[in-house]
Design a protein around this motif. Sequence first.
Motif, PDB file in Angstrom:
ATOM      1  N   SER A 120      43.559  42.505  35.849  1.00 34.17           N
ATOM      2  CA  SER A 120      44.764  42.320  35.034  1.00 34.17           C
ATOM      3  C   SER A 120      45.811  41.501  35.776  1.00 34.17           C
ATOM      4  O   SER A 120      46.487  40.661  35.186  1.00 34.17           O
ATOM      5  N   ARG A 121      45.939  41.717  37.078  1.00 33.50           N
ATOM      6  CA  ARG A 121      46.897  40.936  37.880  1.00 33.50           C
ATOM      7  C   ARG A 121      46.474  39.472  37.957  1.00 33.50           C
ATOM      8  O   ARG A 121      47.299  38.568  37.892  1.00 33.50           O
ATOM      9  N   LEU A 122      45.156  39.236  38.095  1.00 29.11           N
ATOM     10  CA  LEU A 122      44.652  37.865  38.133  1.00 29.11           C
ATOM     11  C   LEU A 122      44.869  37.171  36.792  1.00 29.11           C
ATOM     12  O   LEU A 122      45.234  35.995  36.749  1.00 29.11           O
ATOM     13  N   LEU A 127      44.158  33.405  35.896  1.00 30.70           N
ATOM     14  CA  LEU A 127      42.735  33.366  36.250  1.00 30.70           C
ATOM     15  C   LEU A 127      41.992  34.403  35.413  1.00 30.70           C
ATOM     16  O   LEU A 127      42.322  35.582  35.449  1.00 30.70           O
ATOM     17  N   HIS A 128      41.003  33.952  34.667  1.00 32.31           N
ATOM     18  CA  HIS A 128      40.283  34.848  33.763  1.00 32.31           C
ATOM     19  C   HIS A 128      38.852  35.081  34.222  1.00 32.31           C
ATOM     20  O   HIS A 128      37.991  35.401  33.413  1.00 32.31           O
ATOM     21  N   VAL A 155      45.143  41.751  48.138  1.00 30.46           N
ATOM     22  CA  VAL A 155      44.498  40.817  47.208  1.00 30.46           C
ATOM     23  C   VAL A 155      45.111  39.425  47.345  1.00 30.46           C
ATOM     24  O   VAL A 155      44.388  38.423  47.377  1.00 30.46           O
ATOM     25  N   THR A 156      46.415  39.342  47.443  1.00 27.19           N
ATOM     26  CA  THR A 156      47.076  38.037  47.609  1.00 27.19           C
ATOM     27  C   THR A 156      46.601  37.362  48.886  1.00 27.19           C
ATOM     28  O   THR A 156      46.288  36.166  48.893  1.00 27.19           O
ATOM     29  N   THR A 157      46.520  38.120  49.971  1.00 29.94           N
ATOM     30  CA  THR A 157      46.059  37.550  51.239  1.00 29.94           C
ATOM     31  C   THR A 157      44.594  37.144  51.141  1.00 29.94           C
ATOM     32  O   THR A 157      44.197  36.111  51.694  1.00 29.94           O
ATOM     33  N   CYS A 158      43.789  37.920  50.425  1.00 32.36           N
ATOM     34  CA  CYS A 158      42.384  37.541  50.190  1.00 32.36           C
ATOM     35  C   CYS A 158      42.310  36.189  49.482  1.00 32.36           C
ATOM     36  O   CYS A 158      41.501  35.328  49.848  1.00 32.36           O
TER      37      CYS A 158
END
Length: 193
Positions: A120-122, A127-128, A155-158
């Motif tokens: 959901s954040r992506l 990004l889907h 997740v952002t750092t990933c």
Amino acid sequence: MLEFYQGLALALGEEPKHKKVHIFRQIQASVNSLYAERHIIPVIVLDEIHLAANKILEDLRLLFNFQMDSQNPFVLILAGQNLNRSRLSLNINAPLRQRLAVKYFLQGLRPEELRDYVLSRLKLAGLHEDIFTPSALEAIYGITGGLPRLVNNLVTTCLICACGKKQRLIDDESVYQAQRELEIYSRKKIRIC
């Protein structure tokens, strides 16, 4: 500490006085005015309250000691980390704790909720696609315990690390690299120490 009360008075539209007792009167008068004259119930949110000194918690009880049984001219939200629960259980904070009508403690996401949360954040970012492997999501959960703020940071750092490597999928190795970048240590490891 005086700056805290001056900031609160300022947020309520007052020009803060220089002595604590006068600032308290200003804040109380402002709340009463909003409630009685303008029919507005101010919502006061104090974030990161776990960092506040016990003296501030004690003062909050005094500051917001309106006629609790007959009227409630404000809403006070104390937001912070789990340390709040421990601090409020101290005897010194019992009077404040007794005045709290609702207590809610946000738990981390459950392992089965993590994938949907990350997706959901992506999607919000445009990004889907599902670019996190199941092992990556397991690693994220193991490191963060499902705490949304930690999940978001990891997740952002990933994503940043994967972009730097021109990597399309994020696997568990990418997660551990991001963990090292952020210097986050697994909740399990913290408990063992």
